[in-house]
Design a protein around this motif. Structure first.
Motif, PDB file in Angstrom:
ATOM      1  N   ASN A  63       0.820  -1.208   0.000  1.00  0.00           N
ATOM      2  CA  ASN A  63       0.000   0.000   0.000  1.00  0.00           C
ATOM      3  C   ASN A  63       0.857   1.263   0.000  1.00  0.00           C
ATOM      4  OD1 ASN A  63      -2.310  -1.540   0.046  1.00  0.00           O
ATOM      5  ND2 ASN A  63      -2.533  -1.470   2.275  1.00  0.00           N
ATOM      6  N   ILE A  64       1.985   1.219   0.727  1.00  0.00           N
ATOM      7  CA  ILE A  64       2.816   2.415   0.839  1.00  0.00           C
ATOM      8  C   ILE A  64       3.474   2.781  -0.490  1.00  0.00           C
ATOM      9  CG2 ILE A  64       4.948   1.205   1.483  1.00  0.00           C
ATOM     10  CD1 ILE A  64       5.464   3.455   3.489  1.00  0.00           C
ATOM     11  N   ASN A  65       3.597   1.812  -1.380  1.00  0.00           N
ATOM     12  CA  ASN A  65       4.224   2.057  -2.683  1.00  0.00           C
ATOM     13  C   ASN A  65       3.204   2.278  -3.792  1.00  0.00           C
ATOM     14  OD1 ASN A  65       6.813   1.784  -1.627  1.00  0.00           O
ATOM     15  ND2 ASN A  65       6.788  -0.443  -1.875  1.00  0.00           N
ATOM     16  N   ARG A  66       1.923   2.342  -3.435  1.00  0.00           N
ATOM     17  CA  ARG A  66       0.877   2.609  -4.429  1.00  0.00           C
ATOM     18  C   ARG A  66       0.238   3.956  -4.104  1.00  0.00           C
ATOM     19  NH1 ARG A  66      -1.289  -2.469  -3.164  1.00  0.00           N
ATOM     20  NH2 ARG A  66      -3.299  -1.473  -2.763  1.00  0.00           N
ATOM     21  N   ARG A  67       0.303   4.849  -5.066  1.00  0.00           N
ATOM     22  CA  ARG A  67      -0.260   6.185  -4.855  1.00  0.00           C
ATOM     23  C   ARG A  67      -0.779   6.717  -6.177  1.00  0.00           C
ATOM     24  NH1 ARG A  67       1.222  11.557  -5.093  1.00  0.00           N
ATOM     25  NH2 ARG A  67       3.231  10.974  -6.007  1.00  0.00           N
ATOM     26  N   LEU A  68      -2.025   7.159  -6.166  1.00  0.00           N
ATOM     27  CA  LEU A  68      -2.637   7.714  -7.364  1.00  0.00           C
ATOM     28  C   LEU A  68      -2.323   9.204  -7.400  1.00  0.00           C
ATOM     29  CD1 LEU A  68      -6.098   6.639  -8.672  1.00  0.00           C
ATOM     30  CD2 LEU A  68      -5.252   8.935  -9.079  1.00  0.00           C
ATOM     31  N   GLY A  69      -1.354   9.574  -8.228  1.00  0.00           N
ATOM     32  CA  GLY A  69      -0.873  10.948  -8.272  1.00  0.00           C
ATOM     33  C   GLY A  69      -1.522  11.771  -9.372  1.00  0.00           C
ATOM     34  N   GLU A  70      -0.933  12.923  -9.609  1.00  0.00           N
ATOM     35  CA  GLU A  70      -1.472  13.867 -10.592  1.00  0.00           C
ATOM     36  C   GLU A  70      -1.431  13.299 -12.001  1.00  0.00           C
ATOM     37  OE1 GLU A  70      -3.190  17.373 -11.959  1.00  0.00           O
ATOM     38  OE2 GLU A  70      -2.875  16.685  -9.895  1.00  0.00           O
ATOM     39  N   VAL A  71      -0.361  12.583 -12.357  1.00  0.00           N
ATOM     40  CA  VAL A  71      -0.265  12.036 -13.704  1.00  0.00           C
ATOM     41  C   VAL A  71      -1.347  10.984 -13.936  1.00  0.00           C
ATOM     42  CG1 VAL A  71       1.416  10.282 -13.002  1.00  0.00           C
ATOM     43  CG2 VAL A  71       1.309  11.002 -15.391  1.00  0.00           C
ATOM     44  N   HIS A  72      -1.640  10.187 -12.881  1.00  0.00           N
ATOM     45  CA  HIS A  72      -2.716   9.205 -13.016  1.00  0.00           C
ATOM     46  C   HIS A  72      -4.071   9.897 -13.184  1.00  0.00           C
ATOM     47  CE1 HIS A  72       0.473   7.117 -10.634  1.00  0.00           C
ATOM     48  NE2 HIS A  72       0.176   6.105 -11.429  1.00  0.00           N
ATOM     49  N   GLY A  73      -4.312  10.896 -12.324  1.00  0.00           N
ATOM     50  CA  GLY A  73      -5.594  11.587 -12.371  1.00  0.00           C
ATOM     51  C   GLY A  73      -5.851  12.236 -13.712  1.00  0.00           C
ATOM     52  N   ARG A  74      -4.848  12.960 -14.235  1.00  0.00           N
ATOM     53  CA  ARG A  74      -5.019  13.634 -15.517  1.00  0.00           C
ATOM     54  C   ARG A  74      -5.253  12.637 -16.644  1.00  0.00           C
ATOM     55  NH1 ARG A  74      -6.996  18.042 -16.988  1.00  0.00           N
ATOM     56  NH2 ARG A  74      -5.896  19.011 -15.219  1.00  0.00           N
ATOM     57  N   PHE A  75      -4.521  11.539 -16.620  1.00  0.00           N
ATOM     58  CA  PHE A  75      -4.677  10.530 -17.657  1.00  0.00           C
ATOM     59  C   PHE A  75      -6.068   9.896 -17.588  1.00  0.00           C
ATOM     60  CE2 PHE A  75      -3.979   6.552 -19.892  1.00  0.00           C
ATOM     61  CZ  PHE A  75      -3.112   6.910 -20.905  1.00  0.00           C
ATOM     62  N   ILE A  76      -6.536   9.614 -16.376  1.00  0.00           N
ATOM     63  CA  ILE A  76      -7.864   9.025 -16.212  1.00  0.00           C
ATOM     64  C   ILE A  76      -8.945   9.995 -16.671  1.00  0.00           C
ATOM     65  CG2 ILE A  76      -9.524   8.176 -14.498  1.00  0.00           C
ATOM     66  CD1 ILE A  76      -7.119   7.152 -12.887  1.00  0.00           C
ATOM     67  N   TRP A  77      -8.808  11.285 -16.363  1.00  0.00           N
ATOM     68  CA  TRP A  77      -9.788  12.274 -16.804  1.00  0.00           C
ATOM     69  C   TRP A  77      -9.889  12.305 -18.323  1.00  0.00           C
ATOM     70  CZ3 TRP A  77      -7.644  16.865 -13.455  1.00  0.00           C
ATOM     71  CH2 TRP A  77      -7.769  16.547 -12.107  1.00  0.00           C
ATOM     72  N   ASP A  78      -8.730  12.360 -18.981  1.00  0.00           N
ATOM     73  CA  ASP A  78      -8.732  12.445 -20.441  1.00  0.00           C
ATOM     74  C   ASP A  78      -9.376  11.205 -21.061  1.00  0.00           C
ATOM     75  OD1 ASP A  78      -7.480  14.885 -20.234  1.00  0.00           O
ATOM     76  OD2 ASP A  78      -5.469  14.090 -20.553  1.00  0.00           O
ATOM     77  N   CYS A  79      -9.072  10.039 -20.508  1.00  0.00           N
ATOM     78  CA  CYS A  79      -9.655   8.806 -21.042  1.00  0.00           C
ATOM     79  C   CYS A  79     -11.161   8.750 -20.793  1.00  0.00           C
ATOM     80  CB  CYS A  79      -8.976   7.579 -20.429  1.00  0.00           C
ATOM     81  SG  CYS A  79      -7.280   7.313 -20.985  1.00  0.00           S
ATOM     82  N   THR A  80     -11.600   9.207 -19.618  1.00  0.00           N
ATOM     83  CA  THR A  80     -13.027   9.207 -19.309  1.00  0.00           C
ATOM     84  C   THR A  80     -13.786  10.142 -20.235  1.00  0.00           C
ATOM     85  OG1 THR A  80     -12.540   8.717 -16.987  1.00  0.00           O
ATOM     86  CG2 THR A  80     -14.730   9.565 -17.485  1.00  0.00           C
ATOM     87  N   LYS A  81     -13.207  11.300 -20.526  1.00  0.00           N
ATOM     88  CA  LYS A  81     -13.862  12.254 -21.423  1.00  0.00           C
ATOM     89  C   LYS A  81     -13.964  11.724 -22.843  1.00  0.00           C
ATOM     90  CE  LYS A  81     -12.485  16.386 -18.837  1.00  0.00           C
ATOM     91  NZ  LYS A  81     -11.663  17.622 -18.850  1.00  0.00           N
ATOM     92  N   THR A  82     -13.058  10.852 -23.248  1.00  0.00           N
ATOM     93  CA  THR A  82     -13.081  10.293 -24.599  1.00  0.00           C
ATOM     94  C   THR A  82     -13.712   8.910 -24.640  1.00  0.00           C
ATOM     95  OG1 THR A  82     -10.805   9.522 -24.232  1.00  0.00           O
ATOM     96  CG2 THR A  82     -11.092  11.602 -25.409  1.00  0.00           C
ATOM     97  N   ASN A  83     -14.504   8.587 -23.592  1.00  0.00           N
ATOM     98  CA  ASN A  83     -15.309   7.362 -23.568  1.00  0.00           C
ATOM     99  C   ASN A  83     -14.463   6.096 -23.528  1.00  0.00           C
ATOM    100  OD1 ASN A  83     -17.792   6.077 -23.425  1.00  0.00           O
ATOM    101  ND2 ASN A  83     -17.948   5.831 -25.633  1.00  0.00           N
ATOM    102  N   ILE A  84     -13.334   6.134 -22.823  1.00  0.00           N
ATOM    103  CA  ILE A  84     -12.489   4.957 -22.625  1.00  0.00           C
ATOM    104  C   ILE A  84     -12.719   4.450 -21.209  1.00  0.00           C
ATOM    105  CG2 ILE A  84     -10.129   4.073 -22.555  1.00  0.00           C
ATOM    106  CD1 ILE A  84      -9.354   6.191 -24.574  1.00  0.00           C
ATOM    107  N   GLY A  85     -13.072   3.190 -21.069  1.00  0.00           N
ATOM    108  CA  GLY A  85     -13.397   2.615 -19.783  1.00  0.00           C
ATOM    109  C   GLY A  85     -12.186   2.402 -18.894  1.00  0.00           C
ATOM    110  N   PRO A  86     -12.402   2.054 -17.602  1.00  0.00           N
ATOM    111  CA  PRO A  86     -11.299   1.908 -16.644  1.00  0.00           C
ATOM    112  C   PRO A  86     -10.292   0.828 -17.037  1.00  0.00           C
ATOM    113  CG  PRO A  86     -13.389   2.089 -15.492  1.00  0.00           C
ATOM    114  CD  PRO A  86     -13.712   1.955 -16.941  1.00  0.00           C
ATOM    115  N   THR A  87     -10.782  -0.321 -17.532  1.00  0.00           N
ATOM    116  CA  THR A  87      -9.856  -1.404 -17.869  1.00  0.00           C
ATOM    117  C   THR A  87      -8.914  -1.009 -18.998  1.00  0.00           C
ATOM    118  OG1 THR A  87     -11.509  -3.041 -17.185  1.00  0.00           O
ATOM    119  CG2 THR A  87      -9.701  -3.810 -18.571  1.00  0.00           C
ATOM    120  N   MET A  88      -9.452  -0.425 -20.062  1.00  0.00           N
ATOM    121  CA  MET A  88      -8.609   0.015 -21.173  1.00  0.00           C
ATOM    122  C   MET A  88      -7.720   1.181 -20.748  1.00  0.00           C
ATOM    123  SD  MET A  88      -7.750  -0.775 -24.193  1.00  0.00           S
ATOM    124  CE  MET A  88      -9.096  -1.885 -24.610  1.00  0.00           C
ATOM    125  N   THR A  89      -8.233   2.046 -19.875  1.00  0.00           N
ATOM    126  CA  THR A  89      -7.417   3.147 -19.352  1.00  0.00           C
ATOM    127  C   THR A  89      -6.193   2.615 -18.617  1.00  0.00           C
ATOM    128  OG1 THR A  89      -9.337   4.602 -19.143  1.00  0.00           O
ATOM    129  CG2 THR A  89      -7.402   5.141 -17.824  1.00  0.00           C
TER     130      THR A  89
END
Length: 571
Positions: A63-89
């Motif tokens: 757990n200490i080595n897993r962190r959802l940072g800014e790069v993850h968040g921005r990438f997830i936002w862009d994929c969500t806006k373009t209709n890409i699901g979580p698994t493909m993201t």
């Protein structure tokens, strides 16, 4: 105990595994403030563990080595806006960051993050959507939107169109297709676009609407605002929903011309169409389109508007998802509109720089190539070739006003002048010339003014990363330099509070969660195959019959027969 309960018939509860093993290894510090010394000292240190340490390949799962940072968040936002699901993201993110050992999160954590985005707007997405519509209206007065509320202040229907949609309607609004057979969102609101074809023969949007199931039978409110927004009445609106009037019109179209006249007037009186300008105009020109006047010609090429709309449904389906909330839906719709207009702009560029190939060197073809788009020119060229090689003038009748030609076709043998005129008139109406039909910029959807600068920063970053890819020491220096530069620049701007946990979500949804919600989200309607929140879907009569037929028969104690009933409901 679990085995004992299972034997006695109790349901065994799901138990989660634990990593706790009562390990006493620890370090504790004590704050000391004495003469000559202020700071922390080690108070206790136990370095012995009662378990083996995690091996290096497995450390990424801690757990200490897993962190959802800014790069993850921005990438997830862009994929969500373009209709890409979580698994493909997650797959894209894994490739983008260099593998599972460096991605830093799991697919479950990514799904939870996406679910957190949805939870942020739960119960207020309708209000946020209307606030965004109001922002667009303020930015561009030509943006139009109208909405209706139900009895419980829930959103009932919504119509909107922008300045480009209105301009497109002026250019291509000869025939407007209104389709309400498309998929629904999580509230089961029907997405119904007003569409037509541009001068390339491609899909063009004039406006769009969201309708709850309560309004699917009445579209007068929607059509009223559509016509008001466009500033003029359409020549013809094609819809598959006005079933009664459509059925009546369909029945009279197959009658003989004399019977048709009487029945047609009856329909206009019954549905109060005598004073509708565009309908009266179509009625005056009925000899140009009513099948009763074309008994000698095949009509196999005519298709239903639902069939025409299938290509539109396929287009929008690549940008939208059934379970998206209203705010996500409008973002996906804007992406679809941008893709549509980009495609049209590219075709305009091709038409302005490319000369189509000619089947022969007729002056008429060269002139047509300067007036029509490439797509339409190919159709016109086929007409010209057919007229040149297969048709000839069989007779010519002149009077004071008209010259009526009788055309003989080598395949159809005879083409009355009426059909010949209608054929070319249809081409002229449906396919606008290339000159005035250019795409316009979108004045009211204001893009980020700093986006070009952001793109330049990204280009610089990735270009250097590509150059430094083989040298980890240089990459560390590059990272430290960027971090130092960022810290120095942060002193010039106001740094937001670190306690604002909702800020990343606000950035994604373009607006804050409103403090006051005046418009409630529409209630979820349980319909078969819909994206509702119901735990059980509606089962059709056919499925019930199949399920009943597969059940074993049992003997009724009352009648003694084997069937699917017992003594309580024996007939």
């Amino acid at each position: 105990m679990d085995q004992m309960h299972a034997q006695e018939g109790f349901i065994t509860k799901r138990r989660r595994t634990s990593k706790r093993c009562e390990c006493r290894a620890r370090i504790s510090l004590k704050y000391v403030s004495e003469v000559g010394f202020v700071g922390y000292v080690v108070q206790e240190f136990v370095e012995v563990h009662n378990h083996s340490m995690i091996e290096l390949p497995f450390r990424r799962y801690m757990n200490i080595n897993r962190r959802l940072g800014e790069v993850h968040g921005r990438f997830i936002w862009d994929c969500t806006k373009t209709n890409i699901g979580p698994t493909m993201t997650f797959k894209f993110l894994n490739e983008f960051l260099g593998g599972y050992d460096t991605v830093g999160i799991t697919v479950a954590e990514l799904r939870n993050y996406v679910q957190g985005l949805k939870t942020y707007v739960e119960g207020s997405d309708a209000q946020m959507l209307l606030d965004e519509m109001a922002r667009k209206k303020k930015a561009c007065p030509d943006f139009t939107y109208h909405y209706q509320l139900g009895s419980s202040k829930a959103l009932k229907s919504l119509f909107w169109c922008d300045a480009i949609s209105k301009r497109n309607y002026q250019l291509y609004g000869d025939v407007v297709s209104f389709d309400s057979t498309y998929n629904t969102n999580r509230y089961c609101m029907i997405f119904s676009p007003f569409t037509g074809k541009d001068n390339h023969g491609k899909l063009v949007t004039f406006g769009a609407a969201l309708l709850s199931n309560e309004t699917t039978q009445s579209y007068s409110w929607l059509f009223k605002h559509f016509l008001e927004s466009m500033g003029q009445a359409p020549k013809m609106i094609v819809t598959d929903q006005d079933r009664c009037m459509r059925a009546a019109i369909r029945d009279v179209l197959v009658l003989e011309p004399e019977e048709f006249e009487d029945s047609w007037m009856g329909i206009m009186e019954r549905y109060e169409l005598l004073h509708v300008e565009w309908f009266v105009t179509m009625s005056d020109n009925r000899e140009m389109w009513v099948p009763a006047h074309f008994r000698d010609f095949p009509m196999g090429s005519l298709i239903r508007t639902t069939s025409v709309s299938e290509s539109e449904n396929s287009f929008y389906k690549t940008f939208t998802r059934p379970r998206s909330n209203l705010v996500e839906f409008i973002m996906n719709f804007d992406h679809a509109l941008a893709a549509q207009r980009n495609s049209s702009s590219k075709l305009d560029y091709m038409d302005s720089t490319i000369i189509p190939p000619f089947s022969n060197q007729l002056v008429l073809k060269k002139h047509a190539a300067t007036k029509y788009t490439e797509h339409v020119f190919k159709r016109v060229q086929r007409e010209i070739v057919d007229a040149l090689h297969h048709c000839s003038t069989d007779g010519l009748l002149k009077d004071d006003l008209l010259e009526i030609s009788t055309i003989k076709d080598k395949f159809l043998k005879f083409i009355p002048d009426k059909y010949f005129h209608v054929r070319w008139l249809t081409t002229a109406l449906a396919d606008d010339i290339r000159g005035p039909a250019r795409s316009l910029g979108d004045p009211e959807i204001l893009s980020d003014p700093n986006q070009l600068s952001k793109n330049k920063v990204a280009d610089i970053f990735f270009s250097y990363m590509k150059k430094f890819d083989a040298d980890s020491a240089i990459i560390d220096l590059f990272s430290a330099g960027i971090d130092e530069l960022g810290k120095s620049l942060m002193t010039r701007i106001h740094e937001p509070s670190s306690g604002d946990k909702d800020k990343p979500v606000k950035d994604f949804y373009f607006a804050e969660n409103p403090a006051v919600v005046r418009v409630q989200p529409p209630s979820v309607v349980s319909t078969k195959g819909s994206a509702s929140d119901s735990k059980s879907r509606l089962v059709s009569a056919k499925e019930k019959a199949i399920k009943l037929n597969n059940k074993p028969l049992r003997q009724c104690k009352k009648c003694g027969e084997f069937g699917h009933h017992d003594s309580r409901n024996c007939g």
